[in-house]
Structures are given as C-alpha cells and as structure tokens.
Motif scaffolding. Structure first.
Motif, PDB file in Angstrom:
ATOM      1  N   MET A   1       0.843  -1.173   0.000  1.00  0.00           N
ATOM      2  CA  MET A   1       0.000   0.000   0.000  1.00  0.00           C
ATOM      3  C   MET A   1       0.892   1.242   0.000  1.00  0.00           C
ATOM      4  N   LYS A   2       0.531   2.212  -0.819  1.00  0.00           N
ATOM      5  CA  LYS A   2       1.281   3.462  -0.878  1.00  0.00           C
ATOM      6  C   LYS A   2       0.563   4.535  -0.073  1.00  0.00           C
ATOM      7  N   LEU A  20      -1.698  10.202   3.883  1.00  0.00           N
ATOM      8  CA  LEU A  20      -2.907  10.013   3.077  1.00  0.00           C
ATOM      9  C   LEU A  20      -2.738   8.736   2.285  1.00  0.00           C
ATOM     10  N   GLU A  21      -3.709   7.828   2.397  1.00  0.00           N
ATOM     11  CA  GLU A  21      -3.616   6.546   1.704  1.00  0.00           C
ATOM     12  C   GLU A  21      -4.033   6.664   0.247  1.00  0.00           C
ATOM     13  N   ASN A  22      -3.472   5.796  -0.568  1.00  0.00           N
ATOM     14  CA  ASN A  22      -3.801   5.684  -1.995  1.00  0.00           C
ATOM     15  C   ASN A  22      -3.728   7.011  -2.740  1.00  0.00           C
ATOM     16  N   ARG A  59       6.562  12.928   0.659  1.00  0.00           N
ATOM     17  CA  ARG A  59       7.125  11.737   0.028  1.00  0.00           C
ATOM     18  C   ARG A  59       6.065  10.657  -0.108  1.00  0.00           C
ATOM     19  N   ILE A  60       6.317   9.766  -1.051  1.00  0.00           N
ATOM     20  CA  ILE A  60       5.484   8.580  -1.220  1.00  0.00           C
ATOM     21  C   ILE A  60       6.185   7.445  -0.491  1.00  0.00           C
ATOM     22  N   VAL A  61       5.437   6.746   0.340  1.00  0.00           N
ATOM     23  CA  VAL A  61       5.984   5.621   1.091  1.00  0.00           C
ATOM     24  C   VAL A  61       5.195   4.378   0.702  1.00  0.00           C
ATOM     25  N   GLU A  62       5.923   3.320   0.392  1.00  0.00           N
ATOM     26  CA  GLU A  62       5.272   2.064   0.044  1.00  0.00           C
ATOM     27  C   GLU A  62       5.719   1.007   1.032  1.00  0.00           C
ATOM     28  N   ARG A  63       4.755   0.295   1.562  1.00  0.00           N
ATOM     29  CA  ARG A  63       5.048  -0.746   2.550  1.00  0.00           C
ATOM     30  C   ARG A  63       4.648  -2.091   1.972  1.00  0.00           C
TER      31      ARG A  63
END
Length: 71
Positions: A1-2, A20-22, A59-63
């Motif tokens: 999920m980003k 903020l999701e998505n 920034r965009i964070v992806e887990r």
C-alpha cells in the motif's frame, strides 16, 4: 500500500507528519505544495506543539509485507 506523507514543522520546530492513503499517481509536486500551503494558511491542523508553521517535505511511502509461514 502506498501513502503520501506530508511533513510540516510546528511552532516548537518539531516535525508533524500526516499520511494520506492511496495517493493519485503520478504525484503532482505543484499540487502537493499548494495543498500544504493551504493547510498552513487555513490553520487546518494543530499538533501538541502548536500550529503548523512551515513545510518540511513530502514523500510517497510504500510498505510491502510478506507473511512467513511458521512450521
């Protein structure tokens, strides 16, 4: 999920992060900057250290999570 993370500095100089999701991709840096400026101008959010006073980063964070099957 980003997630899109918006990082601000508050009155105490501490970093405050909102996630903020998505997020819509590709991310438009001008739109993010404008939104962050508006959040500060409208004093939309506060923190334990007071109002948000400046932008720090975004920034965009992806887990990614991979479950491990136990024997």
């Amino acid at each position: 999920m980003k997630k899109l993370e918006l990082k601000f500095l508050n009155n105490e100089g501490k970093t405050v992060t909102y996630s903020l999701e998505n997020p819509v991709e590709p991310v438009d840096p001008a739109a993010v900057t404008s939104a962050m400026d508006e959040i500060i101008t409208q004093d939309a959010f506060t923190s334990s250290g007071g109002s948000l006073v400046s932008k720090k980063s975004a920034r965009i964070v992806e887990r990614n999570v991979a479950e491990i099957e136990l024997a």
